[in-house]
Design an enzyme around this catalytic site. Structure first.
Site, PDB file in Angstrom:
ATOM      1  N   PHE A 132      29.198  43.054  40.379  1.00 59.90           N
ATOM      2  CA  PHE A 132      28.692  42.294  39.523  1.00 59.90           C
ATOM      3  C   PHE A 132      28.549  41.126  39.185  1.00 59.90           C
ATOM      4  O   PHE A 132      27.737  40.209  38.274  1.00 59.90           O
ATOM      5  CB  PHE A 132      28.633  43.032  37.980  1.00 59.90           C
ATOM      6  CG  PHE A 132      30.488  41.887  37.849  1.00 59.90           C
ATOM      7  CD1 PHE A 132      30.464  41.353  36.993  1.00 59.90           C
ATOM      8  CD2 PHE A 132      31.473  42.963  37.899  1.00 59.90           C
ATOM      9  CE1 PHE A 132      31.865  40.465  37.057  1.00 59.90           C
ATOM     10  CE2 PHE A 132      32.713  42.569  37.963  1.00 59.90           C
ATOM     11  CZ  PHE A 132      32.804  41.153  36.831  1.00 59.90           C
ATOM     12  N   LYS A 176      22.508  49.554  46.187  1.00 54.91           N
ATOM     13  CA  LYS A 176      23.044  50.286  45.082  1.00 54.91           C
ATOM     14  C   LYS A 176      24.146  48.321  44.333  1.00 54.91           C
ATOM     15  O   LYS A 176      24.202  48.780  45.051  1.00 54.91           O
ATOM     16  CB  LYS A 176      23.947  50.668  45.870  1.00 54.91           C
ATOM     17  CG  LYS A 176      23.931  52.391  44.151  1.00 54.91           C
ATOM     18  CD  LYS A 176      24.396  51.850  43.627  1.00 54.91           C
ATOM     19  CE  LYS A 176      25.645  51.216  42.878  1.00 54.91           C
ATOM     20  NZ  LYS A 176      26.419  51.108  41.167  1.00 54.91           N
ATOM     21  N   GLU A 224      25.529  48.410  38.134  1.00 49.81           N
ATOM     22  CA  GLU A 224      24.860  48.948  37.284  1.00 49.81           C
ATOM     23  C   GLU A 224      24.978  47.822  35.679  1.00 49.81           C
ATOM     24  O   GLU A 224      24.519  47.580  35.188  1.00 49.81           O
ATOM     25  CB  GLU A 224      25.375  50.225  36.555  1.00 49.81           C
ATOM     26  CG  GLU A 224      26.843  50.501  36.221  1.00 49.81           C
ATOM     27  CD  GLU A 224      27.852  50.426  37.119  1.00 49.81           C
ATOM     28  OE1 GLU A 224      29.138  50.321  36.992  1.00 49.81           O
ATOM     29  OE2 GLU A 224      27.545  49.868  38.462  1.00 49.81           O
ATOM     30  N   SER A 244      36.315  45.638  44.528  1.00 47.82           N
ATOM     31  CA  SER A 244      37.846  45.114  44.136  1.00 47.82           C
ATOM     32  C   SER A 244      38.248  45.724  45.337  1.00 47.82           C
ATOM     33  O   SER A 244      37.671  46.649  46.357  1.00 47.82           O
ATOM     34  CB  SER A 244      38.050  46.110  42.748  1.00 47.82           C
ATOM     35  OG  SER A 244      37.770  47.230  43.406  1.00 47.82           O
ATOM     36  N   CYS A 287      35.453  35.867  43.698  1.00 49.12           N
ATOM     37  CA  CYS A 287      36.065  37.040  44.947  1.00 49.12           C
ATOM     38  C   CYS A 287      36.844  35.531  45.713  1.00 49.12           C
ATOM     39  O   CYS A 287      37.940  35.558  46.421  1.00 49.12           O
ATOM     40  CB  CYS A 287      35.772  37.753  45.692  1.00 49.12           C
ATOM     41  SG  CYS A 287      35.471  36.868  46.851  1.00 49.12           S
ATOM     42  N   GLU A 328      44.852  40.644  40.774  1.00 51.27           N
ATOM     43  CA  GLU A 328      43.406  40.102  40.663  1.00 51.27           C
ATOM     44  C   GLU A 328      42.972  39.900  39.186  1.00 51.27           C
ATOM     45  O   GLU A 328      42.670  41.191  38.506  1.00 51.27           O
ATOM     46  CB  GLU A 328      42.674  40.549  41.972  1.00 51.27           C
ATOM     47  CG  GLU A 328      41.587  39.361  41.565  1.00 51.27           C
ATOM     48  CD  GLU A 328      40.458  40.357  42.761  1.00 51.27           C
ATOM     49  OE1 GLU A 328      39.835  39.481  43.359  1.00 51.27           O
ATOM     50  OE2 GLU A 328      40.090  41.715  42.643  1.00 51.27           O
TER      51      GLU A 328
END
Length: 497
Positions: free
Chosen positions: A149, A173, A176, A226, A281, A382
């Site tokens: 995202f 993909k 969402e 992640s 990240c 994290e």
């Protein structure tokens, strides 16, 4: 309410599952869009379209592919503002951050435009009498990308332009949580002349992901997200015989030596820790202050952090926007609320922050924790939010050992005026990307992005030369031809003997 559907075989396709996910405006908390979640059968339809398109696209000329990509690059450039607005509306990041995301994605599109140079093979002549050996690279077939995202346009652009330039077809993909940018990227690719089926987008959740991981016609999977999910992607896709690059999480450290320019280091720490609300990240989430620099450095960071203006991403005055969802905001806040009990000094607590007129937004103020123990949750996990931990180290060696003890090895930075120490650090630190007086060392498009340890699962980094290698496989051809002078059809060559 707006509905985001799938993009399959060159057109928008309505979802059939009856299941939809909410997409919120993070600044208001209001649900503005719903996104269709794909069934396994809809994923199969996207893969089938990609497989059919590969029959032609995989054998297309480099000139044909690059012509499409040059037109695509021009369209993306012309639609920068539109793409940035889509990102801000669903992710929440400020407009300048969103524009920067598009710009970084364009770097990889530009690399893809020059794919003819990247795919040049090798030739050795006369390896034996009249024997030549050549090495070529060919596409894999249908490949898939699963993207996060936090960069809904950039990370897809790190994947599919290079994949299709190499001759593959692609099934994407996206997250969402903010899917509209990915659909718009696909629409613009079609406008640029990318043939139907070469790029497909299916939205959804784990059902869609798992089907891509197990589908027999998907040759490779790229993932950014992640660490726990990256590990799952790597294990599952590998078990199904697929090539995998799975980029995971991070806890990026910035080592500040006593000779560093502390004003520059504080500026860098604030921008790297709190930019894009810390949801990246490559964010610096831990500063290691060496020697006696800690108190002064923390004071300078606090002074700058208190001046950052937080507000809606579409407000030109905003320097930091909200977090992606309420649940994520609450999780990030829990690390700050529990920090003092675990031994940290809470210098700035942003957990109670809100914006007038936007009280239901997913707001989190800048938070700064000092003297954080390595056993504290705020250091070990994290956080993926605007929380900066400061740790203290007596020496360079102690600071280096602290960084290398981390299970992650994505990116790191050192701030110093000493070239010798910087050189030692870049050789001794266990991380895939290193900055010297640069807080977020994201490589340009023609180098490759990727970490070490639990930040990467698989052998290939993303984009750059590694990206080309990931989306192609090598073939070596050994050739021997008889010399015309040896006989056969008389072509007028002289005979020796």
């Amino acid at each position: 309410m707006k509905t985001v559907n799938h993009w399959i075989d060159g057109k928008s396709v309505e979802g059939t599952s009856g299941t939809y996910g909410p997409v919120t405006d993070p600044a208001t908390g209001a649900v503005t869009t719903r996104v269709a979640f794909a069934t396994a059968e809809e994923v199969d339809a996207a893969v089938a379209a990609a497989k059919a398109a590969y029959g032609t696209w995989g054998g297309s000329s480099l000139a044909q592919r690059t012509a499409v990509l040059f037109r695509y690059r021009a369209l993306l450039d012309a639609h920068r503002e539109e793409l940035a607005r889509l990102i801000t509306a669903e992710h929440g990041k400020v407009h300048s951050d969103a524009l920067g995301e598009v710009a970084r994605g364009l770097e990889v599109v530009e690399l893809a435009c020059g794919i003819a140079q990247q795919l040049k093979g090798e030739l050795s002549t006369q390896v034996s009498s009249r024997v030549d050996v050549s090495a070529i690279r060919q596409p894999l077939g249908v490949v898939a990308g699963i993207t996060p995202f936090n960069f809904p346009a950039m990370v897809p652009m790190w994947m599919f332009p290079l994949a299709v330039a190499c001759g593959n077809t692609f099934v994407l993909k996206p997250s969402e949580k903010d899917p509209s940018a990915a659909i718009r990227l696909a629409e613009l690719a079609a406008e640029a002349g990318l043939p139907d089926g070469v790029l497909n987008v299916v939205n959804g959740d784990r059902i869609a992901v798992d089907r891509l991981l197990e589908h027999p016609d998907v040759a490779a999977v790229s993932f950014v997200g992640s660490t726990p999910v990256a590990r799952y992607i790597h294990i599952t896709a590998s078990a199904n015989g697929k090539r995998v690059q799975a980029l995971g999480g991070a806890k990026n450290h910035m080592l500040v030596l006593p000779d560093a320019d502390l004003d520059a280091a504080a500026d860098a720490a604030v921008s790297a820790a709190y930019g894009s609300a810390g949801e990246r990240c490559m964010a610096i989430s831990a500063v290691v202050a060496v020697g006696g620099t800690g108190d002064e450095l923390v004071a300078k960071i606090r002074e700058r952090a208190e001046k950052i203006r937080i507000g809606p991403g579409d407000d030109p005055a905003s320097e930091m926007g909200p977090l992606i969802t309420k649940d994520h905001r609450d999780k990030v806040a829990s690390y700050v609320r529990g920090a003092a009990a675990q031994g940290a000094e809470v210098v700035l607590d942003g957990t109670g922050f809100t914006v007038r007129g936007y009280e239901n937004g997913h707001w989190m103020g800048l938070s700064l924790l000092d003297k954080v123990p390595t056993g504290a949750d705020a250091y070990r996990d994290e956080i993926f939010g605007p929380v900066l931990c400061v740790l203290r180290a007596g020496t360079y060696e102690e600071g280096l050992a602290l960084i290398n003890a981390s299970p992650w090895g994505n990116g790191t930075a050192i701030f110093t005026r000493d070239g010798g120490m910087a050189r030692r650090f870049q050789l001794e630190v266990e991380a895939g990307m290193v900055g010297v007086n640069v807080p977020i060392p994201v490589p340009v498009g023609y180098h490759s992005f990727g970490g070490w340890k639990h930040s990467l699962f698989g052998d290939h980094h993303i984009y750059g030369n590694d990206g080309v290698r990931f989306y192609t496989r090598g073939k070596v051809v050994t050739t021997r031809w008889p010399d015309p002078a040896d006989g056969g059809v008389d072509l007028g060559f002289p005979h020796h003997g």
